[in-house]
Design a protein around this motif. Structure first.
Motif, short mmCIF file in Angstrom:
data_model
loop_
_atom_site.label_atom_id
_atom_site.label_comp_id
_atom_site.label_asym_id
_atom_site.label_seq_id
_atom_site.Cartn_x
_atom_site.Cartn_y
_atom_site.Cartn_z
N ALA A 783 0.82 -1.18 0.01
CA ALA A 783 -0.01 0.15 -0.01
C ALA A 783 0.67 1.14 -0.03
O ALA A 783 0.35 2.29 -0.56
CB ALA A 783 -0.85 -0.05 1.23
N TRP A 784 2.01 1.24 0.94
CA TRP A 784 2.78 2.35 1.08
C TRP A 784 3.77 2.96 -0.43
O TRP A 784 3.63 4.08 -0.62
CB TRP A 784 3.72 2.16 1.95
CG TRP A 784 4.62 3.30 2.56
CD1 TRP A 784 4.15 4.60 2.48
CD2 TRP A 784 5.96 3.44 3.07
NE1 TRP A 784 5.34 5.40 2.89
CE2 TRP A 784 6.20 4.82 3.30
CE3 TRP A 784 6.46 2.15 3.51
CZ2 TRP A 784 7.58 5.01 4.08
CZ3 TRP A 784 8.05 2.75 4.04
CH2 TRP A 784 8.19 3.90 4.36
N TRP A 785 4.01 1.92 -1.24
CA TRP A 785 4.74 2.18 -2.26
C TRP A 785 4.16 3.20 -3.30
O TRP A 785 5.08 4.22 -3.53
CB TRP A 785 5.46 0.95 -2.78
CG TRP A 785 6.38 1.41 -3.89
CD1 TRP A 785 6.19 1.33 -5.11
CD2 TRP A 785 7.86 1.68 -3.89
NE1 TRP A 785 7.50 1.82 -6.06
CE2 TRP A 785 8.31 1.93 -5.01
CE3 TRP A 785 8.60 1.49 -2.73
CZ2 TRP A 785 9.78 2.27 -5.37
CZ3 TRP A 785 9.98 1.99 -2.76
CH2 TRP A 785 10.68 2.13 -4.22
N ALA A 884 -8.72 -5.68 2.10
CA ALA A 884 -9.36 -5.74 0.72
C ALA A 884 -9.36 -4.57 0.21
O ALA A 884 -9.53 -4.40 -1.36
CB ALA A 884 -10.87 -5.76 1.34
N GLN A 885 -8.84 -3.36 0.60
CA GLN A 885 -8.22 -2.30 -0.22
C GLN A 885 -7.32 -2.46 -0.98
O GLN A 885 -7.10 -2.22 -2.17
CB GLN A 885 -8.44 -0.83 0.84
CG GLN A 885 -9.80 -0.39 1.36
CD GLN A 885 -9.40 0.72 2.38
OE1 GLN A 885 -8.55 0.60 3.17
NE2 GLN A 885 -10.26 1.73 2.26
N GLN A 898 -4.74 -11.83 0.39
CA GLN A 898 -3.30 -11.28 -0.05
C GLN A 898 -2.54 -12.54 -0.99
O GLN A 898 -1.88 -12.40 -1.94
CB GLN A 898 -2.55 -11.08 1.23
CG GLN A 898 -1.04 -10.54 0.95
CD GLN A 898 -0.62 -10.28 2.53
OE1 GLN A 898 -0.32 -11.33 3.26
NE2 GLN A 898 0.26 -9.17 2.44
N TRP A 899 -2.45 -13.74 -0.38
CA TRP A 899 -1.93 -14.85 -1.17
C TRP A 899 -2.42 -15.07 -2.40
O TRP A 899 -1.70 -15.33 -3.44
CB TRP A 899 -1.75 -16.09 -0.16
CG TRP A 899 -1.11 -17.39 -0.94
CD1 TRP A 899 0.14 -17.85 -0.62
CD2 TRP A 899 -1.74 -18.23 -2.03
NE1 TRP A 899 0.24 -18.67 -1.44
CE2 TRP A 899 -0.61 -19.16 -2.00
CE3 TRP A 899 -3.11 -18.49 -2.56
CZ2 TRP A 899 -0.95 -20.15 -3.11
CZ3 TRP A 899 -3.38 -19.46 -3.43
CH2 TRP A 899 -2.00 -20.22 -3.60
N CYS A 900 -3.69 -15.23 -2.48
CA CYS A 900 -4.28 -15.40 -3.79
C CYS A 900 -3.90 -14.17 -4.83
O CYS A 900 -3.64 -14.38 -6.21
CB CYS A 900 -5.71 -15.59 -3.75
SG CYS A 900 -6.64 -16.06 -5.28
#
Length: 935
Positions: A783-785, A884-885, A898-900
């Motif tokens: 999310a941060w990058w 989810a975001q 996340q893994w998927c």
């Protein structure tokens, strides 16, 4: 989980409605006929019980049992109608369709405990021949007595042994059709821009044919001329290549006839309306020479054509000059372009190989007037109007196909000389990334016959030779190099929009069209339709866009050195397979010099290693800057250029990066050598090539390198988050340059540091858990990058220039960064991103030494405290994002999984579907080799 929308005719079979619809359409008799009539291809072709050991081939095997390879998902890429229906209804797999996927996937968690005797738990034995008792089938195709195809029990790989050259190549064609007939047929139509009449008018099919045909709009005469030209230039080897092609095609057609008669042809022919499941009416068209050239044009476009993008470069340069003024704007542009960055990781470590230096006084530039660039329409409706309904969507869907992931590439190579290995023999772990497909683009084979002795991978339909693999006492592989062999010319228009000035004469453009019409298929309810694809060709290549330059109307054309020369590389591959020719590293380099596509080639035998960068690199006119469009005038053409057959002067072999017995080689699509400019943006201080270089350099320094150690280095690099390993440490230095008092930010920092101390790997908590260790830290960085990059650079660059630069190079390519229709689940990651820009900027803010710095500071305008504020505020925002975001879900994954979101999914090009595997940034086909002796 969101509802899934079928994207093409075959994809529709995977929905309950699609399968139900098919079962309603097909009668019970048809279904029974489909289930019962197909025999296995080997049985129908006359499978015998005799076992062939290929003793002669084994006697010439100098690998000593230390050659291994893997190619997921499996060797068998053909499936009958019955097998497709069973797969879609119950998930069952045809034999050898998925049996290499498990071992490939398991290395992600199993590499830490790897030992030499466990390598073939994750790879297959790549020794020559088939061991006694391990032959699953023996076939003499078409009843010939000069060739035998033996398939082994474990993988089903064909071992083709011929007593005549013709028979050997006939067997290679037959085996290719046994394993990949549908895929070969699909891609010969893609190469001709005629996929929709063949497979239906779904948007994804339209997108595929549009994407490739624009860059290679060949007529049938063009295709035929290319293979004849390639053969004519090569003398006796050329004649032999033509004979090999003819024998190979005859073998393909023999299998088509046999499978049609035996009714075990691929079931996709029924689903797309080419065959009738009950009556067997319909035909599967025979192959011919030109089909192989059409196939080669697709493969070459995907993996072997570097450069281009000159118009986008011009637009970002103009934006930089608008922001900063001409002189300073050019300086800023060059600092982001990083043509020859001094901190870039190199494959060739010594020497200088100058090519395309930046001219002090560029000549012939043809930069567009602001706002004047318009893409050239490709699609027309029945009335001849540009922009037929659905055409835009179809073009966009091309990015949703497997092609996008393949184009990204992640081929890599790790090669260590014998001076630094435990055995004293070189060790190599290398392979190409061609994306993840079902069926796979590549196929495995062993070919033994007069003048041919090799095992390895080849592109389906081009497997008359092994293209990447091993010979009797040597192995070779390639990575995409992408040096610049493509230029954009501005042709001045005259008379109207379809005439241009060619060397002072007003000349008509050549119109090449494809009129494609389709009808609904059994598996797809897409309505009948049609459209026309139209390309205007000039002496300087096809028209890509139009603009004005200094008020003059121009068409921008794209010319690549391999245009009209898709077949030329056949001679190089023939030489690689020839044991009588290839006897050492010098001959290896001599062979790959005949390959006109842009590749890095690597070699290892029991004594030597070698490297060579291939490609027809045109010699540009003096003063021309190949980064930008130039005027289509004689003074700026390639030196010695002959437009009749698109030939020119090319740089000689000595000018190409190359060496023998370097301490070690690494390649992951990084910069080749000093002063050899990177064709793509982003080859700076941080590149995924560093993930290999750092690990292999450490192993070499320690000495005693083994196959196990090199596999471990590759596997760990393939699980590493490049940002976490090479950029995050400096980001945290800035964040912690003052006490972090905000609780949310402090928690995020602690999580990131804990992950960093665990090597910053994206790995499961345990094999098969489908949950990441350090999941919160990974989510935070994902999310941060993009937030930090935008906040760091956009204020200083301004929105227009920031946006222009992101069109040259996307900000991020984490495994899930392309989540959605533009490359999710592709495996490839960290090839394209702003890692180097962030690294150089942050190090400058910290007061560290930076070679090749950006022209200006950006984070906090160079002030440490202000930069820290930017990073902390964006970190807090990222830490507050829910799973989810960050991972919004798609056709394959629920939101927040996340893994998927990271997972690798084989993209269907046929009727068989495979499950996803955990993310690995790893080649598709891979070899592990250490030869113990030499002829």
């Amino acid at each position: 989980m969101p509802r899934r929308t079928p994207r093409n005719a075959l994809d529709r079979l995977r929905t309950p409605r699609g399968l139900h619809g098919f079962l309603k359409t097909a009668s019970v008799c048809a279904l029974i006929a489909g289930l019962l009539s197909p025999l296995s291809p080997a049985m129908a072709a006359g499978n015998g019980s005799a076992e062939v050991t290929a003793a002669e081939a084994a006697a010439n095997d100098h690998c000593g049992g230390q050659c291994s390879d893997i190619l997921p998902p499996g060797q068998n890429g053909n499936a009958t109608l019955a097998q497709i229906l069973l797969n879609q209804a119950f998930g069952t797999q045809p034999a050898h369709a998925e049996d290499q996927l498990g071992p490939y996937a398991n290395l992600a968690t199993g590499y830490t405990g790897l030992t030499n005797d466990k390598i073939n738990t994750f790879f297959n034995d790549a020794s020559f021949g088939v061991q006694d008792g391990q032959a699953a089938s023996t076939v003499r195709p078409a009843g010939r007595d000069d060739v035998t195809i033996v398939r082994d029990k474990k993988t089903g790989v064909p071992h083709i042994t011929g007593t005549t050259r013709y028979g050997t190549e006939f067997g290679a064609g037959y085996a290719a059709a046994q394993d990949r007939l549908w895929l070969m047929d699909l891609f010969r139509h893609v190469g001709r821009g005629q996929l929709t009449p063949f497979a239906g008018g779904a948007p994804a099919n339209q997108g595929l044919e549009q994407q490739f045909w624009r860059s290679a709009p060949y007529t049938e005469d063009d295709l035929e001329a290319q293979i004849e030209s390639a053969a004519a230039k090569a003398g006796e080897r050329g004649e032999l290549a033509l004979a090999d092609v003819d024998a190979y095609v005859a073998g393909v057609n023999a299998y088509i006839d046999a499978s049609d008669k035996g009714r075990y042809f691929p079931g996709e022919y029924v689903l797309t309306g080419h065959k009738d499941a009950i009556t067997n009416a319909g035909t599967i068209e025979h192959f011919k020479r030109t089909d192989l050239v059409a196939l080669a044009s697709v493969i070459g476009s995907l993996f072997g054509a570097g450069g281009g993008g000159e118009v986008n470069n011009a637009l970002s340069l103009l934006a930089a000059q608008e922001k900063y003024g001409v002189a300073e704007g050019t300086k800023v542009w060059e600092s982001f372009r990083q043509r020859n960055d001094p901190e870039a990781v190199l494959t060739q470590q010594d020497g200088s190989f100058p090519y395309l230096p930046t001219p002090d006084d560029p000549q012939g530039r043809a930069l567009p007037d602001a706002g004047s660039v318009e893409p050239e329409p490709l699609v027309y409706d029945r009335t001849g109007s540009a922009g037929a309904a659905g055409a835009t969507d179809a073009s966009a869907e091309a990015a949703d196909t497997a092609v996008t992931s393949a184009r990204r590439g992640m081929s890599n190579a790790l090669v260590v000389s014998g001076e630094h290995t435990a055995s004293g023999h070189p060790v190599a772990v290398f392979g190409p990334q061609t994306g993840y497909f079902a069926p796979q683009l590549l196929m495995l084979q062993e070919i033994q016959g007069p003048g041919i002795s090799a095992r390895g991978a080849s592109f389906a339909g081009l497997s008359m030779y092994v293209e990447l693999g091993r010979g009797q006492d040597y192995a070779w592989s390639a990575t995409t190099s992408g040096q610049d062999i493509i230029d954009t010319y501005a042709v001045e228009l005259c008379q109207d929009d379809y005439h241009y000035l060619y060397r002072g004469t007003c000349t008509p453009m050549e119109k090449v069209e494809r009129h494609n019409a389709w009808k609904p298929t059994v598996a797809d309810s897409t309505a009948a339709g049609s459209y026309t694809m139209r390309v205007w060709r000039t002496k300087y290549g096809p028209v890509e866009s139009r603009a004005t330059v200094g008020g003059k109307k121009v068409a921008y054309t794209t010319l690549r050195s391999s245009y009209l020369h898709e077949a030329d590389s056949i001679i190089g591959f023939q030489m690689l397979n020839d044991p009588d020719y290839l006897n050492g590293p010098e001959r290896f380099q001599g062979a790959v010099q005949h390959i006109n596509y842009t590749f890095n080639w690597f070699y290892a035998d029991s004594e030597h290693t070698a490297y060579y960068n291939s490609g027809d690199n045109p010699v540009r006119a003096g003063g021309v800057d190949a980064e930008f469009p130039v005027w289509a005038r004689s003074a700026y053409e390639w030196q010695g250029w002959d437009p009749a057959d698109n030939t020119a002067r090319y740089t000689g072999p000595a000018a190409h990066p190359q060496s023998v017995d370097q301490d070690y080689y690494v390649s992951w699509n990084n910069k080749q050598a000093k002063d050899y400019p990177a064709a793509s943006w982003g080859n700076g201080s941080v590149h995924r090539g560093n993930l290999l270089d750092d690990r292999v350099k450490k192993l070499v320094a320690q000495g005693g390198v083994t196959r196990t150690a090199l596999v471990k280095a590759m596997a760990e690099a393939g699980l590493a988050d490049l940002r976490a390993e090479d950029v995050l440490p400096d980001l945290l230095k800035v964040v912690e340059s003052a006490p972090v008092t905000d609780p949310a930010a402090k928690t995020a920092v602690d999580r990131l540091k804990a992950w960093q101390s665990a090597s910053g790997l994206r790995t499961e908590t345990s094999a098969g858990s489908k949950k990441y260790a350090h999941a919160d830290a990974i989510r935070t960085l994902d999310a941060w990058w993009p937030l930090l990059v935008k906040a760091e650079f956009e204020p200083g660059l301004g929105t227009d220039l920031y946006t222009a630069f992101t069109r040259n190079l996307p900000v991020d390519e984490s495994p899930s960064a392309a989540h959605g229709p533009t490359g999710a689940h592709a495996g490839s990651a960290f090839q394209y991103g702003w890692w180097s820009y962030v690294d150089k900027d942050i190090r400058s803010v910290l007061g560290e030494s930076v070679k090749g710095p950006l022209a200006h500071p950006y984070c906090g305008d160079g002030d440490l405290a202000a930069c820290r504020d930017t990073l902390v505020s964006t970190l807090k925002e990222a830490a507050g994002r829910t799973a989810a975001q960050v991972y919004p879900g798609d056709d394959s994954c629920s939101a927040g999984d996340q893994w998927c979101a990271d997972s690798v999914i084989h993209r269907t090009l046929g009727g068989i579907k495979h499950g996803g595997i955990s993310w690995q940034n790893r080649p598709t086909y891979q070899q592990v080799v250490e030869f113990t002796s030499h002829r």
